[in-house]
Scaffold this motif. Structure first.
Motif, mmCIF file in Angstrom:
data_model
loop_
_atom_site.group_PDB
_atom_site.id
_atom_site.type_symbol
_atom_site.label_atom_id
_atom_site.label_comp_id
_atom_site.label_asym_id
_atom_site.label_seq_id
_atom_site.Cartn_x
_atom_site.Cartn_y
_atom_site.Cartn_z
ATOM 1 N N GLY A 154 0.969 -1.160 0.139
ATOM 2 C CA GLY A 154 -0.051 -0.021 0.013
ATOM 3 C C GLY A 154 0.960 1.167 -0.014
ATOM 4 O O GLY A 154 0.195 2.551 -0.166
ATOM 5 N N PHE A 155 2.171 1.046 0.133
ATOM 6 C CA PHE A 155 3.094 2.358 0.185
ATOM 7 C C PHE A 155 2.762 3.122 -1.355
ATOM 8 O O PHE A 155 2.675 2.217 -2.420
ATOM 9 N N VAL A 200 0.788 9.140 12.590
ATOM 10 C CA VAL A 200 0.354 10.419 12.008
ATOM 11 C C VAL A 200 1.768 10.934 11.230
ATOM 12 O O VAL A 200 1.276 11.184 9.944
ATOM 13 N N ILE A 201 2.751 10.759 11.449
ATOM 14 C CA ILE A 201 3.864 11.140 10.845
ATOM 15 C C ILE A 201 4.117 10.208 9.554
ATOM 16 O O ILE A 201 4.300 10.591 8.388
ATOM 17 N N TYR A 202 3.974 8.892 9.838
ATOM 18 C CA TYR A 202 3.866 8.109 8.685
ATOM 19 C C TYR A 202 3.119 8.357 7.616
ATOM 20 O O TYR A 202 3.209 7.889 6.357
ATOM 21 N N ILE A 203 1.749 8.429 7.933
ATOM 22 C CA ILE A 203 0.591 8.313 7.078
ATOM 23 C C ILE A 203 0.785 9.559 6.278
ATOM 24 O O ILE A 203 0.534 9.742 5.025
ATOM 25 N N ASN A 204 1.208 10.888 7.002
ATOM 26 C CA ASN A 204 0.985 12.071 6.261
ATOM 27 C C ASN A 204 2.438 12.609 5.635
ATOM 28 O O ASN A 204 2.473 13.643 4.815
ATOM 29 N N GLY A 205 3.433 12.049 5.795
ATOM 30 C CA GLY A 205 4.856 12.229 5.409
ATOM 31 C C GLY A 205 5.793 11.320 4.665
ATOM 32 O O GLY A 205 6.678 11.364 4.002
ATOM 33 N N GLY A 227 4.070 8.163 3.077
ATOM 34 C CA GLY A 227 3.233 7.396 2.048
ATOM 35 C C GLY A 227 2.891 6.123 2.695
ATOM 36 O O GLY A 227 2.600 5.309 1.923
ATOM 37 N N TRP A 228 2.676 5.850 4.042
ATOM 38 C CA TRP A 228 2.283 4.726 4.714
ATOM 39 C C TRP A 228 0.724 4.651 4.441
ATOM 40 O O TRP A 228 -0.080 5.771 4.309
ATOM 41 N N PRO A 229 0.314 3.563 3.917
ATOM 42 C CA PRO A 229 -1.234 3.409 3.506
ATOM 43 C C PRO A 229 -1.925 3.567 4.650
ATOM 44 O O PRO A 229 -1.954 2.993 5.696
ATOM 45 N N LYS A 230 -2.991 4.592 4.645
ATOM 46 C CA LYS A 230 -3.838 5.088 5.748
ATOM 47 C C LYS A 230 -4.593 3.910 6.154
ATOM 48 O O LYS A 230 -4.914 3.717 7.279
ATOM 49 N N HIS A 231 -5.134 3.126 5.247
ATOM 50 C CA HIS A 231 -6.092 1.865 5.701
ATOM 51 C C HIS A 231 -5.264 1.047 6.401
ATOM 52 O O HIS A 231 -6.004 -0.171 6.879
#
Ligand SMILES: CC/C=C/CC(=O)SCCNC(=O)CCNC(=O)[C@H](O)C(C)(C)COP(=O)(O)OP(=O)(O)OC[C@H]1O[C@@H](n2cnc3c(N)ncnc32)[C@H](O)[C@@H]1OP(=O)(O)O
Length: 725
Positions: free
Chosen positions: A515-516, A650-655, A657-661
């Motif tokens: 998901g990245f 939050v850092i990984y999702i927003n900075g 490209g970690w898949p939010k789902h």
């Protein structure tokens, strides 16, 4: 909960559940009671539904999804009850009507909105679909293309657009409630059949099947493994194929699938995590609740390279007047041209365009090479390249020139904030603001406090993040801070996997399938391999300062891969040189293709170093890359660098490209189960004892030993003795 009042002929039902009038069970019950009361009262001729405090409703109470069936089940019947009322019901939409809130409005016979109101069905962003008949009513009202767009993206639309789409009947600039009551009085006695959306046919689209096929392909492309967009699509498709009642049944089935999926839980966790990080705290006792920000009336940005240009654009978009400074006229002119280009492009995307941004006005955006113009700014963001000596020189100068209260921010991705602050006479006003590229697009702002940074400085940086429409996350000072520090072992594993037999495209594919947005090698080519090379040279890991006789694949007693250095020595810096881990069509090209040269080079490299090539499966790629990153996250938590796992997520999702789902790396670890993460790390670290990143952190071991507690309890297991707080 929902207040019922009868004035003249129009009964008013006011949804009341601060702060956003979420539709809890109690609110829904009160709404139902109000409707029944109005129905039973012969003096009531019409009903108006509105929300308390200028907000219609932000939809179902997300916190109530832990008792899902009951909440989901309750909303649909209430919407049907509204629609079947024999007395006209008017929705007065102020503030927001989102999710279940908009579905309530769709059950009403008329909708009137304030010009500043926003509407949307954002359930998809929470891993759900509009489960109160919204997927069946909306296409009947505004047509399939517009409904699909709203439902599969979850976007909020302004009232003006809602009017154009026919989602609302009228918009008003003044008192929405009064206008809605006027409308309700006017429509008393008019036939309601044509106003009941469930009775309307879905408007036809020429060649509906072809349109839907194309739309589905687009939805799948954008979803990248997230279930909700596709199931939203299926629910809308059901509206085009079946009568209303059958469509509703299909909607309910699909809703249940999503509700029980781990993805919905992850996305709802991410929603609350983003809000939780606003309530920052430091180990020293400073916190959001007691620190007051200082106003930023005028700012400055130093350095107009890639980062500086994006930061200037962000500040202009936030309407903050600023001075943009470069070291000489040549760089200034180059930077100015690039900034103007970005701003023109941003203005085109905005309603009102350049007039709104006003960037041609020198009182709002001034370009200069003169440091003296920074005398009266409230905040400076230094964005020159990553070089400690240069940054210290600039901060020394700033502390002499800037007014005493000015906040001095450094845009750095790894450098020591305390050392930079030591060059000034006001270390309490020095803070790290790590923007992500492109800075006017990326949502994350990592905010790094140093040993002396004051609570006011942190609060001001957080306020700046909000003004820039970014998510600010407050973290402590260490090499790489949170984001890059967790990224190092991840990238390191990716390169080790190449040494052992994998290929860049295999590693990237495994992580992109997870998901990245982009795998580590494609990312490295995009960012430029020379950036890391320079940093490794500065750290003495490669280059002329490396002591003679240093083993090629070892540094300071640990495993090291020289592969990225070797690529740089061959002039392969990534996209900018047309070759890096991949081959590109030209320098600056973006289409990556596997490069036979590189594969041959890897094979020679393995021969030179006596490495037995082996096949590495997807599972090993994922586990070694992701679990080493997560492992570093546990070390960060134990050191008190971040105050909770939500911050890391939050850092990984927003900075990054970690898949939010998947909820962020720490949430993901909690879903995998900490004992499993630990066991895998133990296995890999036994196989690679010279890789510290694979050795399980003490905090992870402790959490696994105490029985894998839920994520929200993790921090309570961090004893004062074991942390550095
Ligand atoms: C069959 C049942 C199906 C139901 C489908 C649904 O309705 S699902 C819900 C769909 N609605 C949403 O996704 C809206 C979510 N909320 C927002 O987007 C924003 O909160 C907002 C409404 C646009 C307001 O944004 P703003 O930035 O002004 O404030 P906050 O985001 O900080 O919110 C204030 C506090 O309100 C809490 N909150 C917001 N929405 C909900 C909600 N739907 N349920 C419960 N709580 C909600 C939010 O968490 C904040 O609380 P804090 O305690 O301050 O963190």
């Amino acid at each position: 909960m929902a207040q019922y009042a009868r004035g003249s002929a129009v009964a008013v039902i006011r949804l009341r559940n601060p702060p956003v009038n979420a539709l809890s069970r109690a609110v829904l019950q009160a709404l139902e009671d109000g409707l029944k009361k109005a129905d039973a009262d012969p003096s009531v001729k019409a009903v108006m539904i509105c929300g308390e405090n200028g907000k219609f409703s932000a939809g179902a109470d997300i916190r109530g999804f832990s008792a899902p069936k009951r909440l989901g089940g309750a909303l649909g019947p209430v919407v049907s009850l509204i629609e079947s009322s024999e007395k006209p019901v008017v929705a007065a939409i102020e503030g927001v009507a989102l999710g279940g809130g908009l579905e309530v409005a769709l059950g009403c016979h008329y909708r009137i909105a304030h010009v500043k109101a926003r509407m949307g069905l954002p359930e998809v962003t929470l891993g759900l679909l509009p489960g109160a008949e919204g997927t069946q009513r909306l296409p009947r009202l505004i047509g399939v293309p517009a409904a699909l767009d709203m439902i599969t993206t979850g976007k909020h639309i302004p009232a003006t657009e809602a009017l154009k789409l026919g989602l609302v009947d009228e918009i008003v600039e003044e008192n929405t409630i009064e206008a809605a009551i006027r409308l309700a009085n006017k429509v008393i006695g008019q036939p309601l059949g044509p106003r009941r959306l469930s009775l309307k046919p879905v408007p036809k689209v020429p060649n509906m099947e072809a349109f839907l096929d194309e739309a589905l392909a687009k939805v799948k492309r954008q979803a990248r493994g997230c279930l909700a967009p596709e199931l939203c699509f299926q629910a809308v498709r059901a509206a085009t194929q079946s009568p209303f009642a059958d469509g509703v049944r299909r909607e309910r089935e699909l809703f249940q699938v999503l509700l029980s999926s781990g993805q919905a839980q992850a996305l709802q966790y991410a929603f609350f995590a983003e809000r939780a990080v606003r309530r920052w705290a430091t180990p020293g006792g400073a916190s959001w609740s007691s620190a007051a920000p200082q106003p930023v009336r005028r700012a400055a940005v130093i350095g107009l390279g890639t980062m500086g240009r994006g930061i200037v654009t962000s500040l202009v978009k936030a309407n903050i007047p600023l001075v943009a400074l470069e070291q000489d006229l040549e760089n200034l002119n180059k930077g100015r041209k690039a900034v103007m280009f970005l701003l023109e492009r941003e203005a085109m995307k905005m309603e009102g365009g350049a007039q709104v941004l006003d960037f041609h006005n020198p009182a709002r955006l001034q370009f200069t090479v003169d440091f003296d113009l920074l005398r009266d700014v409230d905040l400076v963001i230094e964005a020159v390249f990553e070089n400690m000596a240069l940054k210290k020189e600039i901060f020394h100068k700033l502390s002499k020139i800037c007014k005493p209260g000015a906040l001095l921010c450094t845009n750095t991705s790894a450098l020591n904030i305390d050392e930079i602050a030591s060059a000034t006479n006001r270390p309490q006003q020095v803070i790290g603001t790590h923007f992500f590229s492109p800075a006017h697009v990326m949502r994350l702002l990592e905010i790094i406090y140093g040993r002396h940074t004051s609570p006011t400085a942190i609060a001001t940086a957080m306020q700046l993040a909000t003004a820039l429409k970014k998510v600010g996350v407050v973290v402590g000072n260490c090499f790489g801070f949170v984001g890059n520090r967790m990224m190092f072992p991840y990238v390191q594993q990716a390169v080790f996997l190449l040494e052992e037999g994998s290929r860049p495209d295999a590693v990237d594919q495994a992580l992109e399938d997870f998901g990245f947005k982009i795998g580590p090698f494609r990312m490295s080519d995009l960012a430029g391999l020379d950036v890391g090379w320079r940093s490794r040279k500065d750290q003495g890991l490669t280059g002329p300062s490396l002591p003679a006789g240093t083993p090629a694949r070892q540094r300071r007693g640990q495993r090291y891969s020289p592969l990225p250095d070797l690529l740089c020595e061959h002039g392969r810096f990534g996209q900018k040189t047309g070759k890096g881990w991949y081959l590109y069509e030209k320098a600056g090209g973006r289409t990556a293709t596997p490069d036979p040269w590189l594969l041959n080079f890897l094979s020679q490299y393995r021969d030179t170093h006596g490495i037995q090539t082996r096949f590495i499966d997807q599972e090993e790629i994922l586990e070694r890359c992701l679990f080493s990153l997560i492992n570093e996250g546990f070390a960060i938590l134990a050191e008190g660098i971040a105050s909770g796992p939500e911050h890391l997520d939050v850092i990984y999702i927003n900075g990054y490209g970690w898949p939010k789902h998947r909820g962020g790396p720490m949430f993901y670890a909690s879903t995998v189960g900490l004992p499993r993460v630990l066991a895998k790390l133990q296995k890999y670290s036994e196989a690679h004892p010279d890789v510290p990143g694979l050795q399980p952190s003490a905090f992870l071991k402790k959490l696994a030993a105490v029985g894998n507690p839920p994520l929200k309890e993790w921090m309570s297991y961090l004893s004062q003795q074991s942390s550095k707080l």
